[in-house]
Structures are given as structure tokens and as C-alpha cells.
Scaffold this motif. Structure first.
Motif, PDB file in Angstrom:
ATOM      1  N   GLN A  67       0.853  -1.203   0.005  1.00  0.00           N
ATOM      2  CA  GLN A  67       0.097  -0.063   0.010  1.00  0.00           C
ATOM      3  C   GLN A  67       0.751   1.195   0.068  1.00  0.00           C
ATOM      4  OE1 GLN A  67      -2.358  -0.576   3.421  1.00  0.00           O
ATOM      5  NE2 GLN A  67      -3.713  -1.927   2.549  1.00  0.00           N
ATOM      6  N   GLY A  68       2.248   0.952   0.130  1.00  0.00           N
ATOM      7  CA  GLY A  68       3.200   2.331  -0.149  1.00  0.00           C
ATOM      8  C   GLY A  68       3.609   2.702   1.231  1.00  0.00           C
ATOM      9  N   ARG A  69       3.363   1.926   2.385  1.00  0.00           N
ATOM     10  CA  ARG A  69       4.002   2.378   3.575  1.00  0.00           C
ATOM     11  C   ARG A  69       5.617   2.098   3.688  1.00  0.00           C
ATOM     12  NH1 ARG A  69       0.326   2.740   8.114  1.00  0.00           N
ATOM     13  NH2 ARG A  69      -1.744   2.302   7.613  1.00  0.00           N
ATOM     14  N   THR A  70       6.277   3.416   4.250  1.00  0.00           N
ATOM     15  CA  THR A  70       7.743   3.553   4.385  1.00  0.00           C
ATOM     16  C   THR A  70       7.936   2.740   5.813  1.00  0.00           C
ATOM     17  OG1 THR A  70       7.507   5.657   5.090  1.00  0.00           O
ATOM     18  CG2 THR A  70       8.047   5.096   2.513  1.00  0.00           C
ATOM     19  N   TYR A  71       9.212   3.117   6.384  1.00  0.00           N
ATOM     20  CA  TYR A  71       9.615   2.433   7.347  1.00  0.00           C
ATOM     21  C   TYR A  71       8.847   2.796   8.596  1.00  0.00           C
ATOM     22  CZ  TYR A  71      12.099   0.982  11.470  1.00  0.00           C
ATOM     23  OH  TYR A  71      12.476   0.422  12.539  1.00  0.00           O
ATOM     24  N   SER A  72       8.388   4.034   8.770  1.00  0.00           N
ATOM     25  CA  SER A  72       7.752   4.528  10.027  1.00  0.00           C
ATOM     26  C   SER A  72       6.412   4.152   9.793  1.00  0.00           C
ATOM     27  CB  SER A  72       7.804   5.770  10.138  1.00  0.00           C
ATOM     28  OG  SER A  72       7.521   6.764   9.106  1.00  0.00           O
ATOM     29  N   GLY A  73       5.849   4.143   8.580  1.00  0.00           N
ATOM     30  CA  GLY A  73       4.442   3.647   8.443  1.00  0.00           C
ATOM     31  C   GLY A  73       4.169   2.000   8.588  1.00  0.00           C
ATOM     32  N   GLN A  74       4.946   1.511   8.505  1.00  0.00           N
ATOM     33  CA  GLN A  74       5.163  -0.083   8.669  1.00  0.00           C
ATOM     34  C   GLN A  74       5.146  -0.209  10.462  1.00  0.00           C
ATOM     35  OE1 GLN A  74       3.779  -1.718   6.309  1.00  0.00           O
ATOM     36  NE2 GLN A  74       5.468  -2.924   5.566  1.00  0.00           N
ATOM     37  N   VAL A  75       6.250   0.478  10.924  1.00  0.00           N
ATOM     38  CA  VAL A  75       6.209   0.367  12.408  1.00  0.00           C
ATOM     39  C   VAL A  75       4.736   0.539  13.140  1.00  0.00           C
ATOM     40  CG1 VAL A  75       7.424   1.166  14.670  1.00  0.00           C
ATOM     41  CG2 VAL A  75       8.516   0.837  12.597  1.00  0.00           C
ATOM     42  N   VAL A  76       4.272   1.660  12.440  1.00  0.00           N
ATOM     43  CA  VAL A  76       2.733   2.198  12.959  1.00  0.00           C
ATOM     44  C   VAL A  76       1.706   1.109  12.573  1.00  0.00           C
ATOM     45  CG1 VAL A  76       0.831   3.661  12.629  1.00  0.00           C
ATOM     46  CG2 VAL A  76       3.121   4.842  13.079  1.00  0.00           C
ATOM     47  N   ALA A  77       2.036   0.431  11.476  1.00  0.00           N
ATOM     48  CA  ALA A  77       1.128  -0.729  11.028  1.00  0.00           C
ATOM     49  C   ALA A  77       1.187  -1.943  11.969  1.00  0.00           C
ATOM     50  CB  ALA A  77       1.157  -1.062   9.549  1.00  0.00           C
ATOM     51  N   GLY A  78       2.417  -2.072  11.997  1.00  0.00           N
ATOM     52  CA  GLY A  78       2.716  -3.404  13.097  1.00  0.00           C
ATOM     53  C   GLY A  78       2.260  -3.159  14.300  1.00  0.00           C
ATOM     54  N   THR A  79       2.312  -1.722  14.923  1.00  0.00           N
ATOM     55  CA  THR A  79       2.009  -1.729  16.317  1.00  0.00           C
ATOM     56  C   THR A  79       0.096  -1.776  16.488  1.00  0.00           C
ATOM     57  OG1 THR A  79       3.611  -0.230  16.758  1.00  0.00           O
ATOM     58  CG2 THR A  79       1.835   0.112  17.952  1.00  0.00           C
ATOM     59  N   LEU A  80      -0.314  -1.450  15.367  1.00  0.00           N
ATOM     60  CA  LEU A  80      -1.936  -1.342  15.236  1.00  0.00           C
ATOM     61  C   LEU A  80      -2.249  -2.878  15.365  1.00  0.00           C
ATOM     62  CD1 LEU A  80      -2.698   1.737  13.054  1.00  0.00           C
ATOM     63  CD2 LEU A  80      -2.892   1.445  15.572  1.00  0.00           C
ATOM     64  N   ILE A  81      -1.811  -3.606  14.465  1.00  0.00           N
ATOM     65  CA  ILE A  81      -1.811  -4.886  14.203  1.00  0.00           C
ATOM     66  C   ILE A  81      -2.131  -5.763  15.661  1.00  0.00           C
ATOM     67  CG2 ILE A  81      -0.885  -7.130  13.379  1.00  0.00           C
ATOM     68  CD1 ILE A  81      -0.069  -5.521  10.688  1.00  0.00           C
ATOM     69  N   SER A  82      -0.883  -5.509  16.267  1.00  0.00           N
ATOM     70  CA  SER A  82      -0.441  -6.095  18.021  1.00  0.00           C
ATOM     71  C   SER A  82      -1.496  -5.425  18.647  1.00  0.00           C
ATOM     72  CB  SER A  82       0.708  -5.485  18.222  1.00  0.00           C
ATOM     73  OG  SER A  82       2.023  -6.102  17.385  1.00  0.00           O
ATOM     74  N   VAL A  83      -2.120  -4.199  18.606  1.00  0.00           N
ATOM     75  CA  VAL A  83      -3.189  -3.839  19.527  1.00  0.00           C
ATOM     76  C   VAL A  83      -4.343  -4.742  19.275  1.00  0.00           C
ATOM     77  CG1 VAL A  83      -4.701  -1.949  20.092  1.00  0.00           C
ATOM     78  CG2 VAL A  83      -2.394  -1.578  19.916  1.00  0.00           C
TER      79      VAL A  83
END
Length: 164
Positions: free
Chosen positions: A58-74
Motif C-alpha cells: 500500500q506504499g508504507r515506508t519504514y515508520s508507516g510499517q512500524v505504526v501498522a505493526g503496532t496497530l496490528i498488535s493492538v
């Protein structure tokens, strides 16, 4: 369903299913098999990799991926809290008593006196409540998710276009 909730639900449901496997087989009562519970870490890592591959597309760069992974974990953590409460309150209401019996036997096998055993059990039992265990599951899922996402995102991320 978008990638973040899909991955979070996948991780949460698979971790919950594994917890119930541990319960129905009785492995949580056997100290030699209780370590199998930690397969949930591999489930989370695999689910995060799957989810982060989808969010990178979807075009997420490094920080976007960390945020995505954090949201996935929540999201996974919320599912795990609910399943943990169902596990300890409904499916296996004797869970803590059975753990205590196993811990007591282990301490006795180590040669502890009855007074020492009673003192250790009293300290141990304070953290053995359904909500404490559920929140430990959430915290473990969250911390693992943030750390793993920060590492995985080094390789699985969208790369910005090079400037001429």
C-alpha cells in the motif's frame, strides 16, 4: 477487510486457538510441555510478516510499517484479552488451581519446606488472576509487535523513489 485489521484478527484468533489447544490437551499442567505455549510468538511474527507485506504494498515506508505493526498488535492483543478471559473464566475455571498444584509439586520436588512453599505460593498467587493473565497477554503481544515490526520493517517496506 484491510490489511491491518485482517492481520490483527488472524494473529489474535490463531494465538487464542493455540491457547485452547494447550488447554484441551492439558499441556499447561505439564511443566515439560508448558513451554509449547510460546509458539504464540512465532504465530505473531508470522502474522506480522504477512500483514506488513500487505501494508508495504500500500506504499508504507519504514515508520508507516512500524505504526501498522503496532496497530496490528493492538488488535491482536484485544482478541487475546477476550480469549484469555473466556479461557480462564469459562472454559477452564480450575486453571489457576491446577497451576498452583503443579507449582506446589515442583517446589516440593526442589526440597523446599512447607513454610517456604506457602510463602512462594502466596507471592505467586497474587499475579494469578484472569485479568492479570489477560493483560500480560496484551502487553506481551504489544511489545513483541512493536519490536518485531521495527525489525521486519527494515526489509519489508515501500521504498521512496530515488531522486535524480
Amino acid at each position: 477487510m484491510s490489511a491491518i485489521p485482517a492481520a490483527g484478527l488472524l494473529i489474535g484468533v490463531l494465538c487464542a486457538a493455540w491457547t485452547f489447544v494447550m488447554g484441551f490437551t492439558g499441556w499447561y499442567k505439564d511443566p515439560s510441555k508448558a513451554g509449547a505455549f510460546f509458539l504464540v510468538i512465532l504465530i505473531e511474527v508470522g502474522g506480522l510478516i504477512w500483514g506488513l507485506r500487505r501494508t508495504a504494498a500500500q506504499g508504507r515506508t519504514y515508520s508507516g510499517q512500524v505504526v501498522a505493526g503496532t496497530l496490528i498488535s493492538v488488535i491482536a492483543g484485544v482478541v487475546i484479552v477476550i480469549s484469555s478471559l473466556v479461557f480462564t473464566n469459562i472454559a477452564f475455571p480450575e486453571y489457576f488451581q491446577e497451576l498452583e498444584a503443579g507449582y506446589r509439586a515442583m517446589l516440593a520436588q526442589q526440597g523446599k519446606t512447607e513454610a517456604e512453599i506457602a510463602a512462594e505460593i502466596e507471592t505467586w498467587a497474587q499475579a494469578q488472576t484472569p485479568m492479570t493473565q489477560a493483560m500480560n497477554g496484551f502487553i506481551g503481544t504489544f511489545v513483541t509487535g512493536v519490536v518485531v515490526s521495527a525489525i521486519v520493517a527494515l526489509w519489508i517496506r515501500a521504498r521512496p523513489a530515488a531522486r535524480p
